[in-house]
Design a protein around this motif. Structure first.
Motif, PDB file in Angstrom:
ATOM      1  N   ARG A  43       0.849  -1.193   0.000  1.00  0.00           N
ATOM      2  CA  ARG A  43       0.000   0.000   0.000  1.00  0.00           C
ATOM      3  C   ARG A  43       0.882   1.240   0.000  1.00  0.00           C
ATOM      4  O   ARG A  43       1.796   1.368   0.816  1.00  0.00           O
ATOM      5  N   LYS A 111      -3.117   4.811  -2.696  1.00  0.00           N
ATOM      6  CA  LYS A 111      -4.039   5.664  -1.939  1.00  0.00           C
ATOM      7  C   LYS A 111      -3.559   7.111  -1.975  1.00  0.00           C
ATOM      8  O   LYS A 111      -2.551   7.436  -2.611  1.00  0.00           O
ATOM      9  N   PRO A 116      -7.148   7.218   7.407  1.00  0.00           N
ATOM     10  CA  PRO A 116      -8.415   6.609   7.835  1.00  0.00           C
ATOM     11  C   PRO A 116      -8.593   6.696   9.342  1.00  0.00           C
ATOM     12  O   PRO A 116      -7.635   6.883  10.099  1.00  0.00           O
ATOM     13  N   ARG A 119      -7.866   1.039  10.611  1.00  0.00           N
ATOM     14  CA  ARG A 119      -7.474   0.025   9.638  1.00  0.00           C
ATOM     15  C   ARG A 119      -7.627  -1.338  10.293  1.00  0.00           C
ATOM     16  O   ARG A 119      -7.060  -1.592  11.353  1.00  0.00           O
ATOM     17  N   PHE A 149      -0.744  -2.941   5.734  1.00  0.00           N
ATOM     18  CA  PHE A 149      -0.950  -2.199   6.979  1.00  0.00           C
ATOM     19  C   PHE A 149       0.232  -2.490   7.916  1.00  0.00           C
ATOM     20  O   PHE A 149       0.210  -3.484   8.644  1.00  0.00           O
ATOM     21  N   PRO A 152      -1.713  -2.364  11.705  1.00  0.00           N
ATOM     22  CA  PRO A 152      -3.174  -2.423  11.699  1.00  0.00           C
ATOM     23  C   PRO A 152      -3.731  -2.136  13.084  1.00  0.00           C
ATOM     24  O   PRO A 152      -3.135  -2.508  14.098  1.00  0.00           O
ATOM     25  N   PHE A 363      -8.761  -6.146   3.761  1.00  0.00           N
ATOM     26  CA  PHE A 363      -8.068  -5.040   4.408  1.00  0.00           C
ATOM     27  C   PHE A 363      -9.011  -3.839   4.373  1.00  0.00           C
ATOM     28  O   PHE A 363      -9.279  -3.274   3.307  1.00  0.00           O
ATOM     29  N   GLU A 365     -10.395  -0.131   5.489  1.00  0.00           N
ATOM     30  CA  GLU A 365     -10.034   1.216   5.936  1.00  0.00           C
ATOM     31  C   GLU A 365     -11.315   2.031   6.062  1.00  0.00           C
ATOM     32  O   GLU A 365     -12.050   2.201   5.084  1.00  0.00           O
TER      33      GLU A 365
END
Length: 539
Positions: A43, A111, A116, A119, A149, A152, A363, A365
């Protein structure tokens, strides 16, 4: 779900590494090594420039659509970066003379810098039965998690962590706990919450409580509880008892009513996890057994319900469904299934298969105005789930497909000031289902070939679709007698990454000087069908 893991080594490559993916182990030293990349999959909050690295004298060809590169695919210009500015699977093959490397695939989630609210990784059907078959596998899986992540906020373990079938395997929960705690520490995810639901293969609630830290399963006795992840509500339900558990039903409705009545929570999802699907929701409710859960959630369009149990794959767009609330299938970490009634092409010919040794997770968000749900393969290399007639779901790393995307990101928006307005703005509804049929893109998509055993096969150049080709209706007959040699619905291998470009359908019963007619129709997950492709072959 059945499980009889057999450890089988796979020659492939791990996606995630500190800088560059390691080379694939080569059985033949004359075979080129698979391409490396300068930017690992994962990501990113910006576009990335990817370069391929291969041995001198080799040529890299690549695809960006999930298919396997061929000698006709785009050529990579050495030193010139490939810019990735949207979610993409990049697959590359190194060619040297008449030899080609194994394909390797890299998944990129692109992204913005927007942060966010939370996550979460959602996974289910772990089915761990011991350290030997799972330690290395979960190291690879956690490397993939870390590439998406790094920290996370939570991991939802949505039931069936072990393989208990009423045979006293409850202590295996301690093995799952050891594996997850070791990897959380190794990846420095020690602040990550872990929240567990109970499944039909998890023995008793007491066995779960005995196997994990209290914070991972903070139920008050019935296997259900309320948690918060960065201010977001996560409700865990016990789908093994839900229909008959009046106290649990009352609790869920009370909690949902109280949360959604809070004006400060408007527009935010209430995440609900439960092992079994709710009736008449994802994949049309296959293997669901909770009609009262569907009934109770229906009054709360802010609810986003995650379920496992079925092992049904998350490549299929039917794995998300909205009507009165949002339902999402979270796949399986051990092996996936397709809806039943189809056959697969295997090394032994067409077989009644609906399973693949593919591991997948979601995953999630959550942003202020939307929830983005990325679909990620932990492992999706092409293998049969049987080896020498034995169940062999537990393929071992490294994986050439780890971290690839199993479909576009789903985006859930809860727009509206009333329940009806929120429902009216749902996008993943049955009424909005896809109506675009697959199509064959070559002038003659069928050809007659010799298979590896010297027999006759009809080769299908795979069709394309705006989402995915689910299967092919294949009918092959003797032109002289009209006798059917093959009449089958053959899955398209869409659950592998990369997807094979062709399928060879063996034709038993052919004879010298025989003449045969093949008719093939490509069908997507919604039943939209292409025009038939036909081939007459033989003498």
């Amino acid at each position: 779900m059945r499980l009889a893991p057999l450890v089988i080594a796979a020659a492939s490559v791990a996606l995630v590494s500190p800088a560059v993916a390691p080379a694939v182990a080569q059985a033949d030293p004359a075979t080129p090594s698979a391409p490396h990349v300068t930017v690992p999959g994962g990501r990113y909050e910006h576009a990335v420039d990817v370069k391929f690295q291969v041995a001198r004298g080799t040529t890299v060809r690549y695809t960006l659509d999930g298919t396997t590169p061929t000698r006709d695919s785009r050529v990579y210009s050495p030193g010139r970066p490939l810019r990735i500015d949207k979610d993409t699977n990049v697959t590359a093959v190194a060619f040297h003379g008449n030899r080609a490397s194994v394909p390797v695939s890299y998944g990129y989630l692109i992204k913005t810098a927007e942060k966010p609210l939370a996550r979460l990784v959602v996974m289910s059907d772990v089915h761990v039965g011991g350290h030997a078959a799972n330690d290395k596998k979960y190291e690879s899986f956690f490397d993939t998690i870390g590439s998406v992540f790094p920290k996370p906020d939570a991991i939802l373990l949505n039931g069936d962590m072990i393989n208990d079938n009423g045979d006293g395997k409850g202590p295996d929960h301690k093995i799952v706990s050891e594996i997850f705690q070791a990897n959380l520490a190794r990846k420095r995810m020690t602040d990550t919450q872990v929240l567990i639901s109970t499944g039909n293969h998890d023995d008793s609630l007491a066995a779960i409580r005995a196997g994990y830290p209290k914070a991972w399963f903070p139920d008050s006795g019935g296997g259900y509880y309320d948690s918060q992840v960065n201010g977001l509500h996560v409700l865990t339900v016990n789908t093994e008892t839900y229909n008959s558990d009046t106290a649990q039903r009352a609790w869920l409705k009370q909690r949902l009513a109280a949360i959604t009545a809070d004006r400060a929570y408007a527009g935010k999802p209430v995440l609900v996890q439960g092992h079994r699907p709710a009736t008449d929701t994802v994949m049309d409710g296959q293997q669901a057994s909770n009609p009262r859960l569907t009934e109770d959630l229906s009054a709360f369009p802010q609810a986003v319900y995650f379920s496992g149990h079925s092992h049904l794959n998350i490549n299929d767009e039917r794995s998300i469904q909205q009507r009165d609330f949002t339902s999402v299938n979270d796949g399986s970490m051990s092996y996936v299934e397709m809806d039943h009634g189809y056959q697969m092409v295997t090394e032994k010919g067409l077989a009644d298969r609906f399973e693949s040794p593919t591991a997948q997770a979601l995953f999630v968000e959550v942003y202020k105005d939307r929830t983005e749900i990325a679909r990620v393969n932990m492992a999706a290399d092409k293998h049969d789930i049987y080896t020498d007639g034995k169940w062999s779901a537990s393929w071992q790393p490294p994986y050439a497909s780890a971290g690839t995307l199993s479909g576009p990101t789903w985006t859930v928006r809860l727009k509206g000031s009333t329940n009806q307005q929120i429902k009216d703005n749902f996008t993943y509804t049955k009424a909005a289902r896809n109506t675009v049929a697959p199509k064959f893109t070559t002038r003659q998509p069928l050809s007659a070939v010799r298979d590896a055993k010297g027999g006759t096969a009809v080769r299908i150049a795979q069709a394309t679709d705006d989402q995915m080709v689910h299967h092919y209706n294949v009918d092959i007959t003797d032109a002289a007698t009209g006798k059917s040699l093959v009449s089958s619905k053959v899955l398209s291998d869409y659950y592998f990454m990369p997807r094979p470009n062709t399928l060879d359908i063996p034709v038993p019963g052919t004879v010298a000087r025989g003449r045969y007619v093949a008719r093939v129709v490509a069908v997507d997950a919604y039943g939209n069908a292409s025009p038939a492709a036909s081939l007459t072959f033989g003498k």
